[in-house]
Design a protein around this motif. Sequence first.
Motif, short mmCIF file in Angstrom:
data_model
loop_
_atom_site.label_atom_id
_atom_site.label_comp_id
_atom_site.label_asym_id
_atom_site.label_seq_id
_atom_site.Cartn_x
_atom_site.Cartn_y
_atom_site.Cartn_z
N SER A 87 3.58 5.61 -5.70
CA SER A 87 3.40 5.66 -7.16
C SER A 87 2.29 6.62 -7.53
N MET A 88 1.25 6.68 -6.69
CA MET A 88 0.14 7.60 -6.95
C MET A 88 0.61 9.05 -6.89
N GLU A 89 1.47 9.36 -5.90
CA GLU A 89 1.98 10.73 -5.78
C GLU A 89 2.81 11.10 -7.00
N ASN A 90 3.62 10.15 -7.49
CA ASN A 90 4.43 10.42 -8.68
C ASN A 90 3.54 10.59 -9.91
N ILE B 195 0.84 -1.20 0.00
CA ILE B 195 0.00 0.00 0.00
C ILE B 195 0.88 1.25 0.00
N GLY B 196 1.96 1.20 0.79
CA GLY B 196 2.88 2.34 0.82
C GLY B 196 3.49 2.61 -0.55
N VAL C 160 -5.05 0.64 -5.89
CA VAL C 160 -4.02 0.39 -4.88
C VAL C 160 -4.48 -0.69 -3.91
N PHE C 161 -5.71 -0.54 -3.40
CA PHE C 161 -6.20 -1.52 -2.42
C PHE C 161 -6.55 -2.85 -3.08
N LYS C 162 -6.94 -2.80 -4.34
CA LYS C 162 -7.22 -4.05 -5.07
C LYS C 162 -5.95 -4.87 -5.19
N ARG C 163 -4.84 -4.23 -5.58
CA ARG C 163 -3.57 -4.94 -5.72
C ARG C 163 -3.08 -5.45 -4.36
N ALA C 164 -3.33 -4.65 -3.30
CA ALA C 164 -2.92 -5.07 -1.96
C ALA C 164 -3.71 -6.30 -1.52
#
Length: 201
Positions: free
Chosen positions: A68-71, A62-63, A166-170
């Motif tokens: 990656s989302m911020e980038n 998640i981190g 993000v949460f789906k991949r987590a």
Amino acid sequence: MSDFAHACVEILLLSVNKQGYVMTTEAKEEVTVITPEIIAGRMAGLRKVGIIIAVILVIVGIGIGFNSMENAKLLMSEGLETSAVITDLQIDHRLKKGGKIKEVHVVYYKFTDQNGAEHIYDMETGSSFFESLGVGDEITMRYMPDDVDNHQRMSVIEKQLSVFGVFKRAFILFVVVLLFFEVIRVFVGMKMRRVMAAQTL
């Protein structure tokens, strides 16, 4: 089973000797015969370890996802858009540990920045995306003008901007890790039961 899984099984069964007894860490201490209770305890312990490792990896995942989302947000707000041209497509065959051959799909591409300078890169991709491309095709990219190495395909940026993604991949990572440890539990259980059966002979 993978090399890592085999290693896990061997470590977990390191205390089992050839006569079918469980040895303690001190060679001179008494030995204990494997019983159903010992097996049940070992299985419960493995499950707890699997859950703990899965949770840790999910937190790390998640981190990484939010980083990656911020980038991706930075590329969308301050980056420049360009069209990258596919220059070559190759399938590399790489030797893995254990002598297995892994196919790696590599896409070679180039694009020109705002100053007219040409930049050439390559990236490893999944087989489906690789097979959808042809030499000369163009893909939309966004890059940072002060750091051209920081660039990404628009299709990837859109996925990285999704909190749900993000949460789906987590969640998928969590399930995969749990299933991996369940497989280890099965192999450990089978091996310990064979040893226990040998003790009764």
